[in-house]
Design a protein around this motif. Structure first.
Motif, PDB file in Angstrom:
ATOM      1  N   GLU A  16       0.750  -1.295   0.117  1.00 29.10           N
ATOM      2  CA  GLU A  16      -0.037  -0.083  -0.016  1.00 29.10           C
ATOM      3  C   GLU A  16       0.807   1.138   0.071  1.00 29.10           C
ATOM      4  OE1 GLU A  16      -3.657   2.192   2.776  1.00 29.10           O
ATOM      5  OE2 GLU A  16      -2.593  -0.012   3.122  1.00 29.10           O
TER       6      GLU A  16
ATOM      7  N   SER B  53       1.169   4.077  -3.234  1.00 25.90           N
ATOM      8  CA  SER B  53       0.918   5.275  -2.855  1.00 25.90           C
ATOM      9  C   SER B  53       2.038   6.286  -3.487  1.00 25.90           C
ATOM     10  CB  SER B  53       0.623   5.558  -1.444  1.00 25.90           C
ATOM     11  OG  SER B  53       1.768   5.688  -0.701  1.00 25.90           O
TER      12      SER B  53
ATOM     13  N   GLU C  76      -0.050   7.512  -7.443  1.00 23.43           N
ATOM     14  CA  GLU C  76      -0.800   8.188  -6.487  1.00 23.43           C
ATOM     15  C   GLU C  76      -2.297   8.049  -6.900  1.00 23.43           C
ATOM     16  OE1 GLU C  76      -1.007  11.991  -3.418  1.00 23.43           O
ATOM     17  OE2 GLU C  76       0.224  11.848  -5.359  1.00 23.43           O
ATOM     18  N   GLN C  77      -2.420   7.867  -8.177  1.00 23.79           N
ATOM     19  CA  GLN C  77      -3.968   8.159  -8.733  1.00 23.79           C
ATOM     20  C   GLN C  77      -4.758   6.748  -8.382  1.00 23.79           C
ATOM     21  OE1 GLN C  77      -3.934   9.019 -12.847  1.00 23.79           O
ATOM     22  NE2 GLN C  77      -6.120   9.296 -13.282  1.00 23.79           N
TER      23      GLN C  77
ATOM     24  N   HIS D 142      -3.926   4.721  -6.081  1.00 24.19           N
ATOM     25  CA  HIS D 142      -3.973   4.699  -4.524  1.00 24.19           C
ATOM     26  C   HIS D 142      -5.273   5.353  -4.137  1.00 24.19           C
ATOM     27  CE1 HIS D 142      -2.833   4.248  -0.604  1.00 24.19           C
ATOM     28  NE2 HIS D 142      -2.874   5.597  -0.369  1.00 24.19           N
ATOM     29  N   ASN D 143      -5.425   6.686  -4.666  1.00 22.42           N
ATOM     30  CA  ASN D 143      -6.461   7.458  -4.245  1.00 22.42           C
ATOM     31  C   ASN D 143      -7.705   6.944  -4.771  1.00 22.42           C
ATOM     32  OD1 ASN D 143      -4.798   9.315  -2.952  1.00 22.42           O
ATOM     33  ND2 ASN D 143      -4.622  10.682  -4.705  1.00 22.42           N
ATOM     34  N   HIS D 144      -7.652   6.223  -6.067  1.00 29.79           N
ATOM     35  CA  HIS D 144      -8.868   5.870  -6.506  1.00 29.79           C
ATOM     36  C   HIS D 144      -9.435   4.449  -5.479  1.00 29.79           C
ATOM     37  CE1 HIS D 144     -11.696   4.867 -10.041  1.00 29.79           C
ATOM     38  NE2 HIS D 144     -11.597   3.418 -10.019  1.00 29.79           N
TER      39      HIS D 144
ATOM     40  N   ARG E 108      -9.004   4.483  -2.490  1.00 30.54           N
ATOM     41  CA  ARG E 108      -9.622   4.988  -1.181  1.00 30.54           C
ATOM     42  C   ARG E 108     -10.792   5.863  -1.357  1.00 30.54           C
ATOM     43  NH1 ARG E 108      -4.857   8.944   1.324  1.00 30.54           N
ATOM     44  NH2 ARG E 108      -6.688   8.822   3.120  1.00 30.54           N
ATOM     45  N   ARG E 109     -10.915   6.119  -2.696  1.00 30.87           N
ATOM     46  CA  ARG E 109     -12.414   6.789  -3.160  1.00 30.87           C
ATOM     47  C   ARG E 109     -13.526   5.774  -2.970  1.00 30.87           C
ATOM     48  NH1 ARG E 109     -13.741   9.714  -9.004  1.00 30.87           N
ATOM     49  NH2 ARG E 109     -15.921  10.080  -8.302  1.00 30.87           N
TER      50      ARG E 109
ATOM     51  N   GLU F 132     -13.498   3.060  -1.157  1.00 33.67           N
ATOM     52  CA  GLU F 132     -13.035   2.053   0.043  1.00 33.67           C
ATOM     53  C   GLU F 132     -12.620   0.869  -0.231  1.00 33.67           C
ATOM     54  OE1 GLU F 132     -16.812   2.617   2.170  1.00 33.67           O
ATOM     55  OE2 GLU F 132     -16.330   4.804   2.670  1.00 33.67           O
TER      56      GLU F 132
ATOM     57  N   ARG G 118       5.129   7.503   4.232  1.00 36.75           N
ATOM     58  CA  ARG G 118       4.447   8.639   4.613  1.00 36.75           C
ATOM     59  C   ARG G 118       4.739   9.299   5.849  1.00 36.75           C
ATOM     60  NH1 ARG G 118       0.956  10.494   0.949  1.00 36.75           N
ATOM     61  NH2 ARG G 118       0.149   9.030  -0.669  1.00 36.75           N
TER      62      ARG G 118
END
Length: 445
Positions: free
Chosen positions: A321, A325, A329-330, A332-334, A336-337, A339, A445
């Protein structure tokens, strides 16, 4: 009171300037503290000067009779800069070196030859032997280098035995080693296999018995009763010899590449459809034993994947993970969006080493490289998983709901993959490893 506390402090402290610290490693066994203690005591007795009936006639004699924070007991009476203490260090070092040399000489001697025979060999022969050992080391490194881009089918069985550490590099020892290890495995069968029906082993055997038919159900080879019996023996013996983890679902998949590769040593046709009843009993016994030992070597490096709560897998999924990230990052954020948790799809990738995601032929090619890489199964696999995930970034970004994403990630279209696709995947994984492996803060991070 303060002097007493200082004295106790130095007694507790193990890291005094100049003190001998044990060195651990494959080439250097731990320094025996009892050996060190005995040397110090003996040295103290030799250098002890009876001063009870003699008045202090010099500063040095006065200092020897004076207790302060540096007097830490009978075991370490010497001044650290004194010649006697330096002699002590040399004695202990020489004793330890002698022990290491003795252990190494025992390892090098063949079982059928005595120690005296080895010692009586001419110096020229020993030089040649030393040169031969160095050559074997170079050959081993060269073998790994040549195997990284894939191993030809005809030499893969012996190459895998060598790369896994099951077969010794010294050609003179190979035949005896194989014979001994195969006999040892079937000794385990005679000793332990009947206990599968005992109460404390029934749950383990029952789970193995349930999982075996599920192993590669679309390949006819693994649905043959004789093959399933072999797998049951391999998995049960491994489980009872490794009580820290025991049998865990997913380990059954790890037998299949070894079984197919060692079977190919006796079969020229399509292995996946071959009827193993056509092989002799000796051939089947060799395939079974070699599969057991090579699987054991693999699992030795990733056993924390299968101990209680599977901490190894948890750590690897978290590392995946963090890596994704950073590199995409795109994507990874997808996740998260919508869930999507990495554990929901990557747990199987780590538990089964991507065997459920790839055809068996691709897994075998992948393992050529894993066995050529240092810590291939435990470390390099992380970067392969990251490269594998990013390979599908377009399809991932096209999915716009939780269910669609999970369905995609659990049924990725790799059925037609071959060596070319695996080669590209490994190249990308190597690039990621080169960028991030030695700089882990790049993906934290």
């Amino acid at each position: 009171m303060a002097a007493e506390n200082s004295k106790q402090f130095w007694k507790r402290s193990a890291k005094l300037p100049g003190s001998i610290q044990p060195v651990y490693g494959a080439q250097h066994p731990p320094l025996d503290p009892r050996l060190t203690k005995n040397f110090i005591k003996e040295r103290s007795k030799v250098n002890a000067v009876p001063l009870k009936n003699k008045k202090a006639s010099s500063f040095h004699e006065f200092a020897r009779n004076t207790s302060d924070a540096w007097d830490i007991g009978d075991d370490e009476e010497e001044d650290f800069s004194s010649p006697s203490f330096q002699t002590l260090n040399s004695k202990v070092a020489l004793a330890t070196a002698a022990q290491v040399l003795e252990n190494h000489s025992k390892l090098r001697v063949k079982p059928e030859r005595s120690q005296s025979t080895t010692c009586d060999l001419p110096a020229s022969y020993q030089v040649i032997k030393s040169s031969s050992d160095a050559q074997l080391s170079r050959n081993s490194n060269e073998l790994r280098k040549c195997s990284w881009p894939g191993v030809p089918r005809e030499v893969r069985p012996v190459t895998w035995r060598l790369l896994s550490g099951y077969l010794p590099a010294n050609t003179e020892r190979r035949k005896l080693t194989l014979q001994r290890k195969r006999e040892e495995y079937f000794g385990f069968i005679e000793q332990y296999y009947d206990s599968r029906n005992e109460e404390h082993h029934q749950d383990t055997y029952r789970q193995i018995h349930i999982d075996i038919p599920r192993t590669n159900p679309l390949i006819p080879l693994f649905q043959q009763p004789l093959v399933q019996e072999i797998f049951e023996r391999i998995l049960f013996i491994w489980a009872i010899r490794h009580p820290a983890s025991g049998y865990v679902q997913g380990i059954n998949d790890l037998v299949t590449p070894f079984f197919v590769v060692f079977l190919s040593e006796y079969v020229e046709e399509d292995v996946e459809n071959f009827d193993v009843t056509n092989l002799s009993q000796d051939m089947l016994r060799s395939i079974e034993a070699d599969s057991f030992w090579c699987m054991s070597k693999l699992l030795d490096g990733i056993q924390d994947n299968y101990t209680f709560a599977q901490p190894g897998i948890q750590k690897k999924v978290k590392a995946l993970e963090e890596l994704v990230s950073r590199i995409d990052e795109q994507v990874h954020n997808h996740f998260r969006r919508y869930e999507v948790e990495y554990l929901q799809f990557a747990f199987r990738w780590m538990n089964n080493l991507l065997m459920r995601e790839l055809p068996l032929r691709c897994t075998i090619r992948l393992w050529d490289t894993y066995q050529s890489e240092p810590e291939g199964f435990s470390h390099f696999h992380l970067y392969v998983c990251a490269a594998f995930l990013i390979k599908w970034r377009k399809e991932i970004l096209d999915e716009e709901d939780f269910q669609g994403l999970l369905m995609l990630l659990q049924n990725l279209p790799t059925i037609h993959w071959g060596n070319e696709e695996i080669g590209l995947l490994l190249a990308e994984a190597y690039r990621l490893k080169y960028m991030f492996a030695d700089a882990p803060n790049h993906y934290r991070r």
